[in-house]
Design a protein around this motif. Structure first.
Motif, short mmCIF file in Angstrom:
data_model
loop_
_atom_site.label_atom_id
_atom_site.label_comp_id
_atom_site.label_asym_id
_atom_site.label_seq_id
_atom_site.Cartn_x
_atom_site.Cartn_y
_atom_site.Cartn_z
N GLN A 71 0.82 -1.21 0.00
CA GLN A 71 0.00 0.00 0.00
C GLN A 71 0.85 1.27 0.00
O GLN A 71 0.48 2.28 -0.58
CB GLN A 71 -0.94 0.03 1.22
N ILE A 72 1.99 1.21 0.67
CA ILE A 72 2.85 2.40 0.76
C ILE A 72 3.97 2.39 -0.28
O ILE A 72 4.87 3.21 -0.24
CB ILE A 72 3.45 2.58 2.16
N ASN A 73 3.92 1.43 -1.21
CA ASN A 73 4.94 1.30 -2.27
C ASN A 73 6.35 1.17 -1.70
O ASN A 73 7.30 1.80 -2.17
CB ASN A 73 4.86 2.49 -3.24
N ALA A 74 6.49 0.34 -0.69
CA ALA A 74 7.79 0.16 -0.04
C ALA A 74 8.86 -0.31 -1.01
O ALA A 74 10.00 0.16 -0.95
CB ALA A 74 7.65 -0.83 1.12
N ALA A 75 8.53 -1.21 -1.92
CA ALA A 75 9.54 -1.73 -2.86
C ALA A 75 10.16 -0.61 -3.69
O ALA A 75 11.36 -0.61 -3.95
CB ALA A 75 8.93 -2.79 -3.76
N GLN A 76 9.34 0.36 -4.09
CA GLN A 76 9.87 1.47 -4.86
C GLN A 76 10.78 2.34 -3.99
O GLN A 76 11.82 2.82 -4.45
CB GLN A 76 8.74 2.32 -5.45
N ALA A 77 10.43 2.52 -2.75
CA ALA A 77 11.28 3.30 -1.83
C ALA A 77 12.60 2.58 -1.57
O ALA A 77 13.65 3.22 -1.48
CB ALA A 77 10.55 3.55 -0.52
N TRP A 78 12.56 1.25 -1.49
CA TRP A 78 13.79 0.49 -1.24
C TRP A 78 14.79 0.62 -2.37
O TRP A 78 15.98 0.38 -2.18
CB TRP A 78 13.46 -0.99 -1.01
N ASP A 79 14.34 1.01 -3.55
CA ASP A 79 15.28 1.24 -4.64
C ASP A 79 16.18 2.44 -4.35
O ASP A 79 17.25 2.56 -4.91
CB ASP A 79 14.54 1.47 -5.96
N PHE A 80 15.74 3.32 -3.47
CA PHE A 80 16.52 4.50 -3.10
C PHE A 80 17.26 4.31 -1.79
O PHE A 80 18.38 4.76 -1.63
CB PHE A 80 15.61 5.74 -3.02
N ALA A 81 16.61 3.68 -0.82
CA ALA A 81 17.24 3.46 0.49
C ALA A 81 16.54 2.33 1.22
O ALA A 81 15.33 2.15 1.08
CB ALA A 81 17.17 4.73 1.34
N THR A 82 17.30 1.57 1.97
CA THR A 82 16.73 0.46 2.74
C THR A 82 16.96 0.62 4.23
O THR A 82 16.82 -0.32 4.98
CB THR A 82 17.31 -0.89 2.28
N GLY A 83 17.31 1.79 4.64
CA GLY A 83 17.54 2.02 6.07
C GLY A 83 19.02 1.94 6.39
O GLY A 83 19.84 1.57 5.56
N SER A 84 19.33 2.28 7.61
CA SER A 84 20.73 2.32 8.04
C SER A 84 20.82 1.91 9.49
O SER A 84 19.96 2.27 10.31
CB SER A 84 21.25 3.75 7.87
N SER A 85 21.86 1.18 9.84
CA SER A 85 22.05 0.79 11.24
C SER A 85 22.36 2.01 12.11
O SER A 85 22.30 1.93 13.33
CB SER A 85 23.16 -0.25 11.36
#
Length: 179
Positions: free
Chosen positions: A65-79
């Motif tokens: 619903q929030i298009n997470a896969a498209q956002a992951w193309d730019f960033a997947t988070g950071s420790s």
């Protein structure tokens, strides 16, 4: 660019940088009388697809619903990002959560002392503010206290580990706070 083959001698490919105006250009070209047709060439993009078995539209519909896969193309988070999950309890030994637990670098485990002087004794991975102890896990593992674990999974679950679910922030660290 004009194509060299005689079968497509009157076909042209137009390249430009204003991707947000591609529909406008296509419409304008199709309104020119000497243009038989204009169409966009699909822009195929790879998207990150987690290998977690429960990553699908029926069990993790919110990520779609929030298009997470498209956002992951730019960033997947950071420790370097730490997310506090303040809820009824978080199962810190959960397969998808135990690897992302934040560890308080200024606290000595199990010595009964507030080493970092933050007001919480032995707060290694989080704290239980409801009972004033250092155990943010459910009191009874079979209890109904699963909301915090569920929320922690959505926000912080270890992702691409062939286990459980995917999370919004693949690589973030998590502080469990039982309230």
């Amino acid at each position: 660019a004009k194509f060299k083959s005689s079968s497509v001698a009157n076909v042209y490919q137009i390249e430009f940088n204003s991707i947000n105006k591609v529909d406008e250009l296509e419409k304008a070209l199709n309104n020119i009388s000497i243009v038989d047709f204009a169409e966009k060439v699909p822009l195929d993009r790879k998207t990150l697809t987690p290998n977690d078995p429960s990553y699908n539209t029926s069990t993790q519909w919110g990520l779609f619903q929030i298009n997470a896969a498209q956002a992951w193309d730019f960033a997947t988070g950071s420790s370097a990002v730490t997310v506090a999950i303040v809820d009824d309890a978080v199962e810190t030994t959960h397969d998808d959560l135990s690897g992302v637990l934040w560890t308080n670098p200024n606290e000595v485990p199990n010595n009964g002392v507030d080493d970092d002087n933050n007001g919480y004794v032995d707060d290694i991975n989080g704290f239980d503010v409801a009972n004033s102890d250092n155990n943010p896990d459910p009191d009874n593992p079979i209890s109904s206290y699963d909301h915090g674990t569920h929320v922690a999974g959505i926000a912080c679950a270890e992702t691409n580990n062939n286990t459980g679910v995917a999370s919004i922030g693949h690589n973030v660290s998590m502080i469990a706070v039982k309230s």
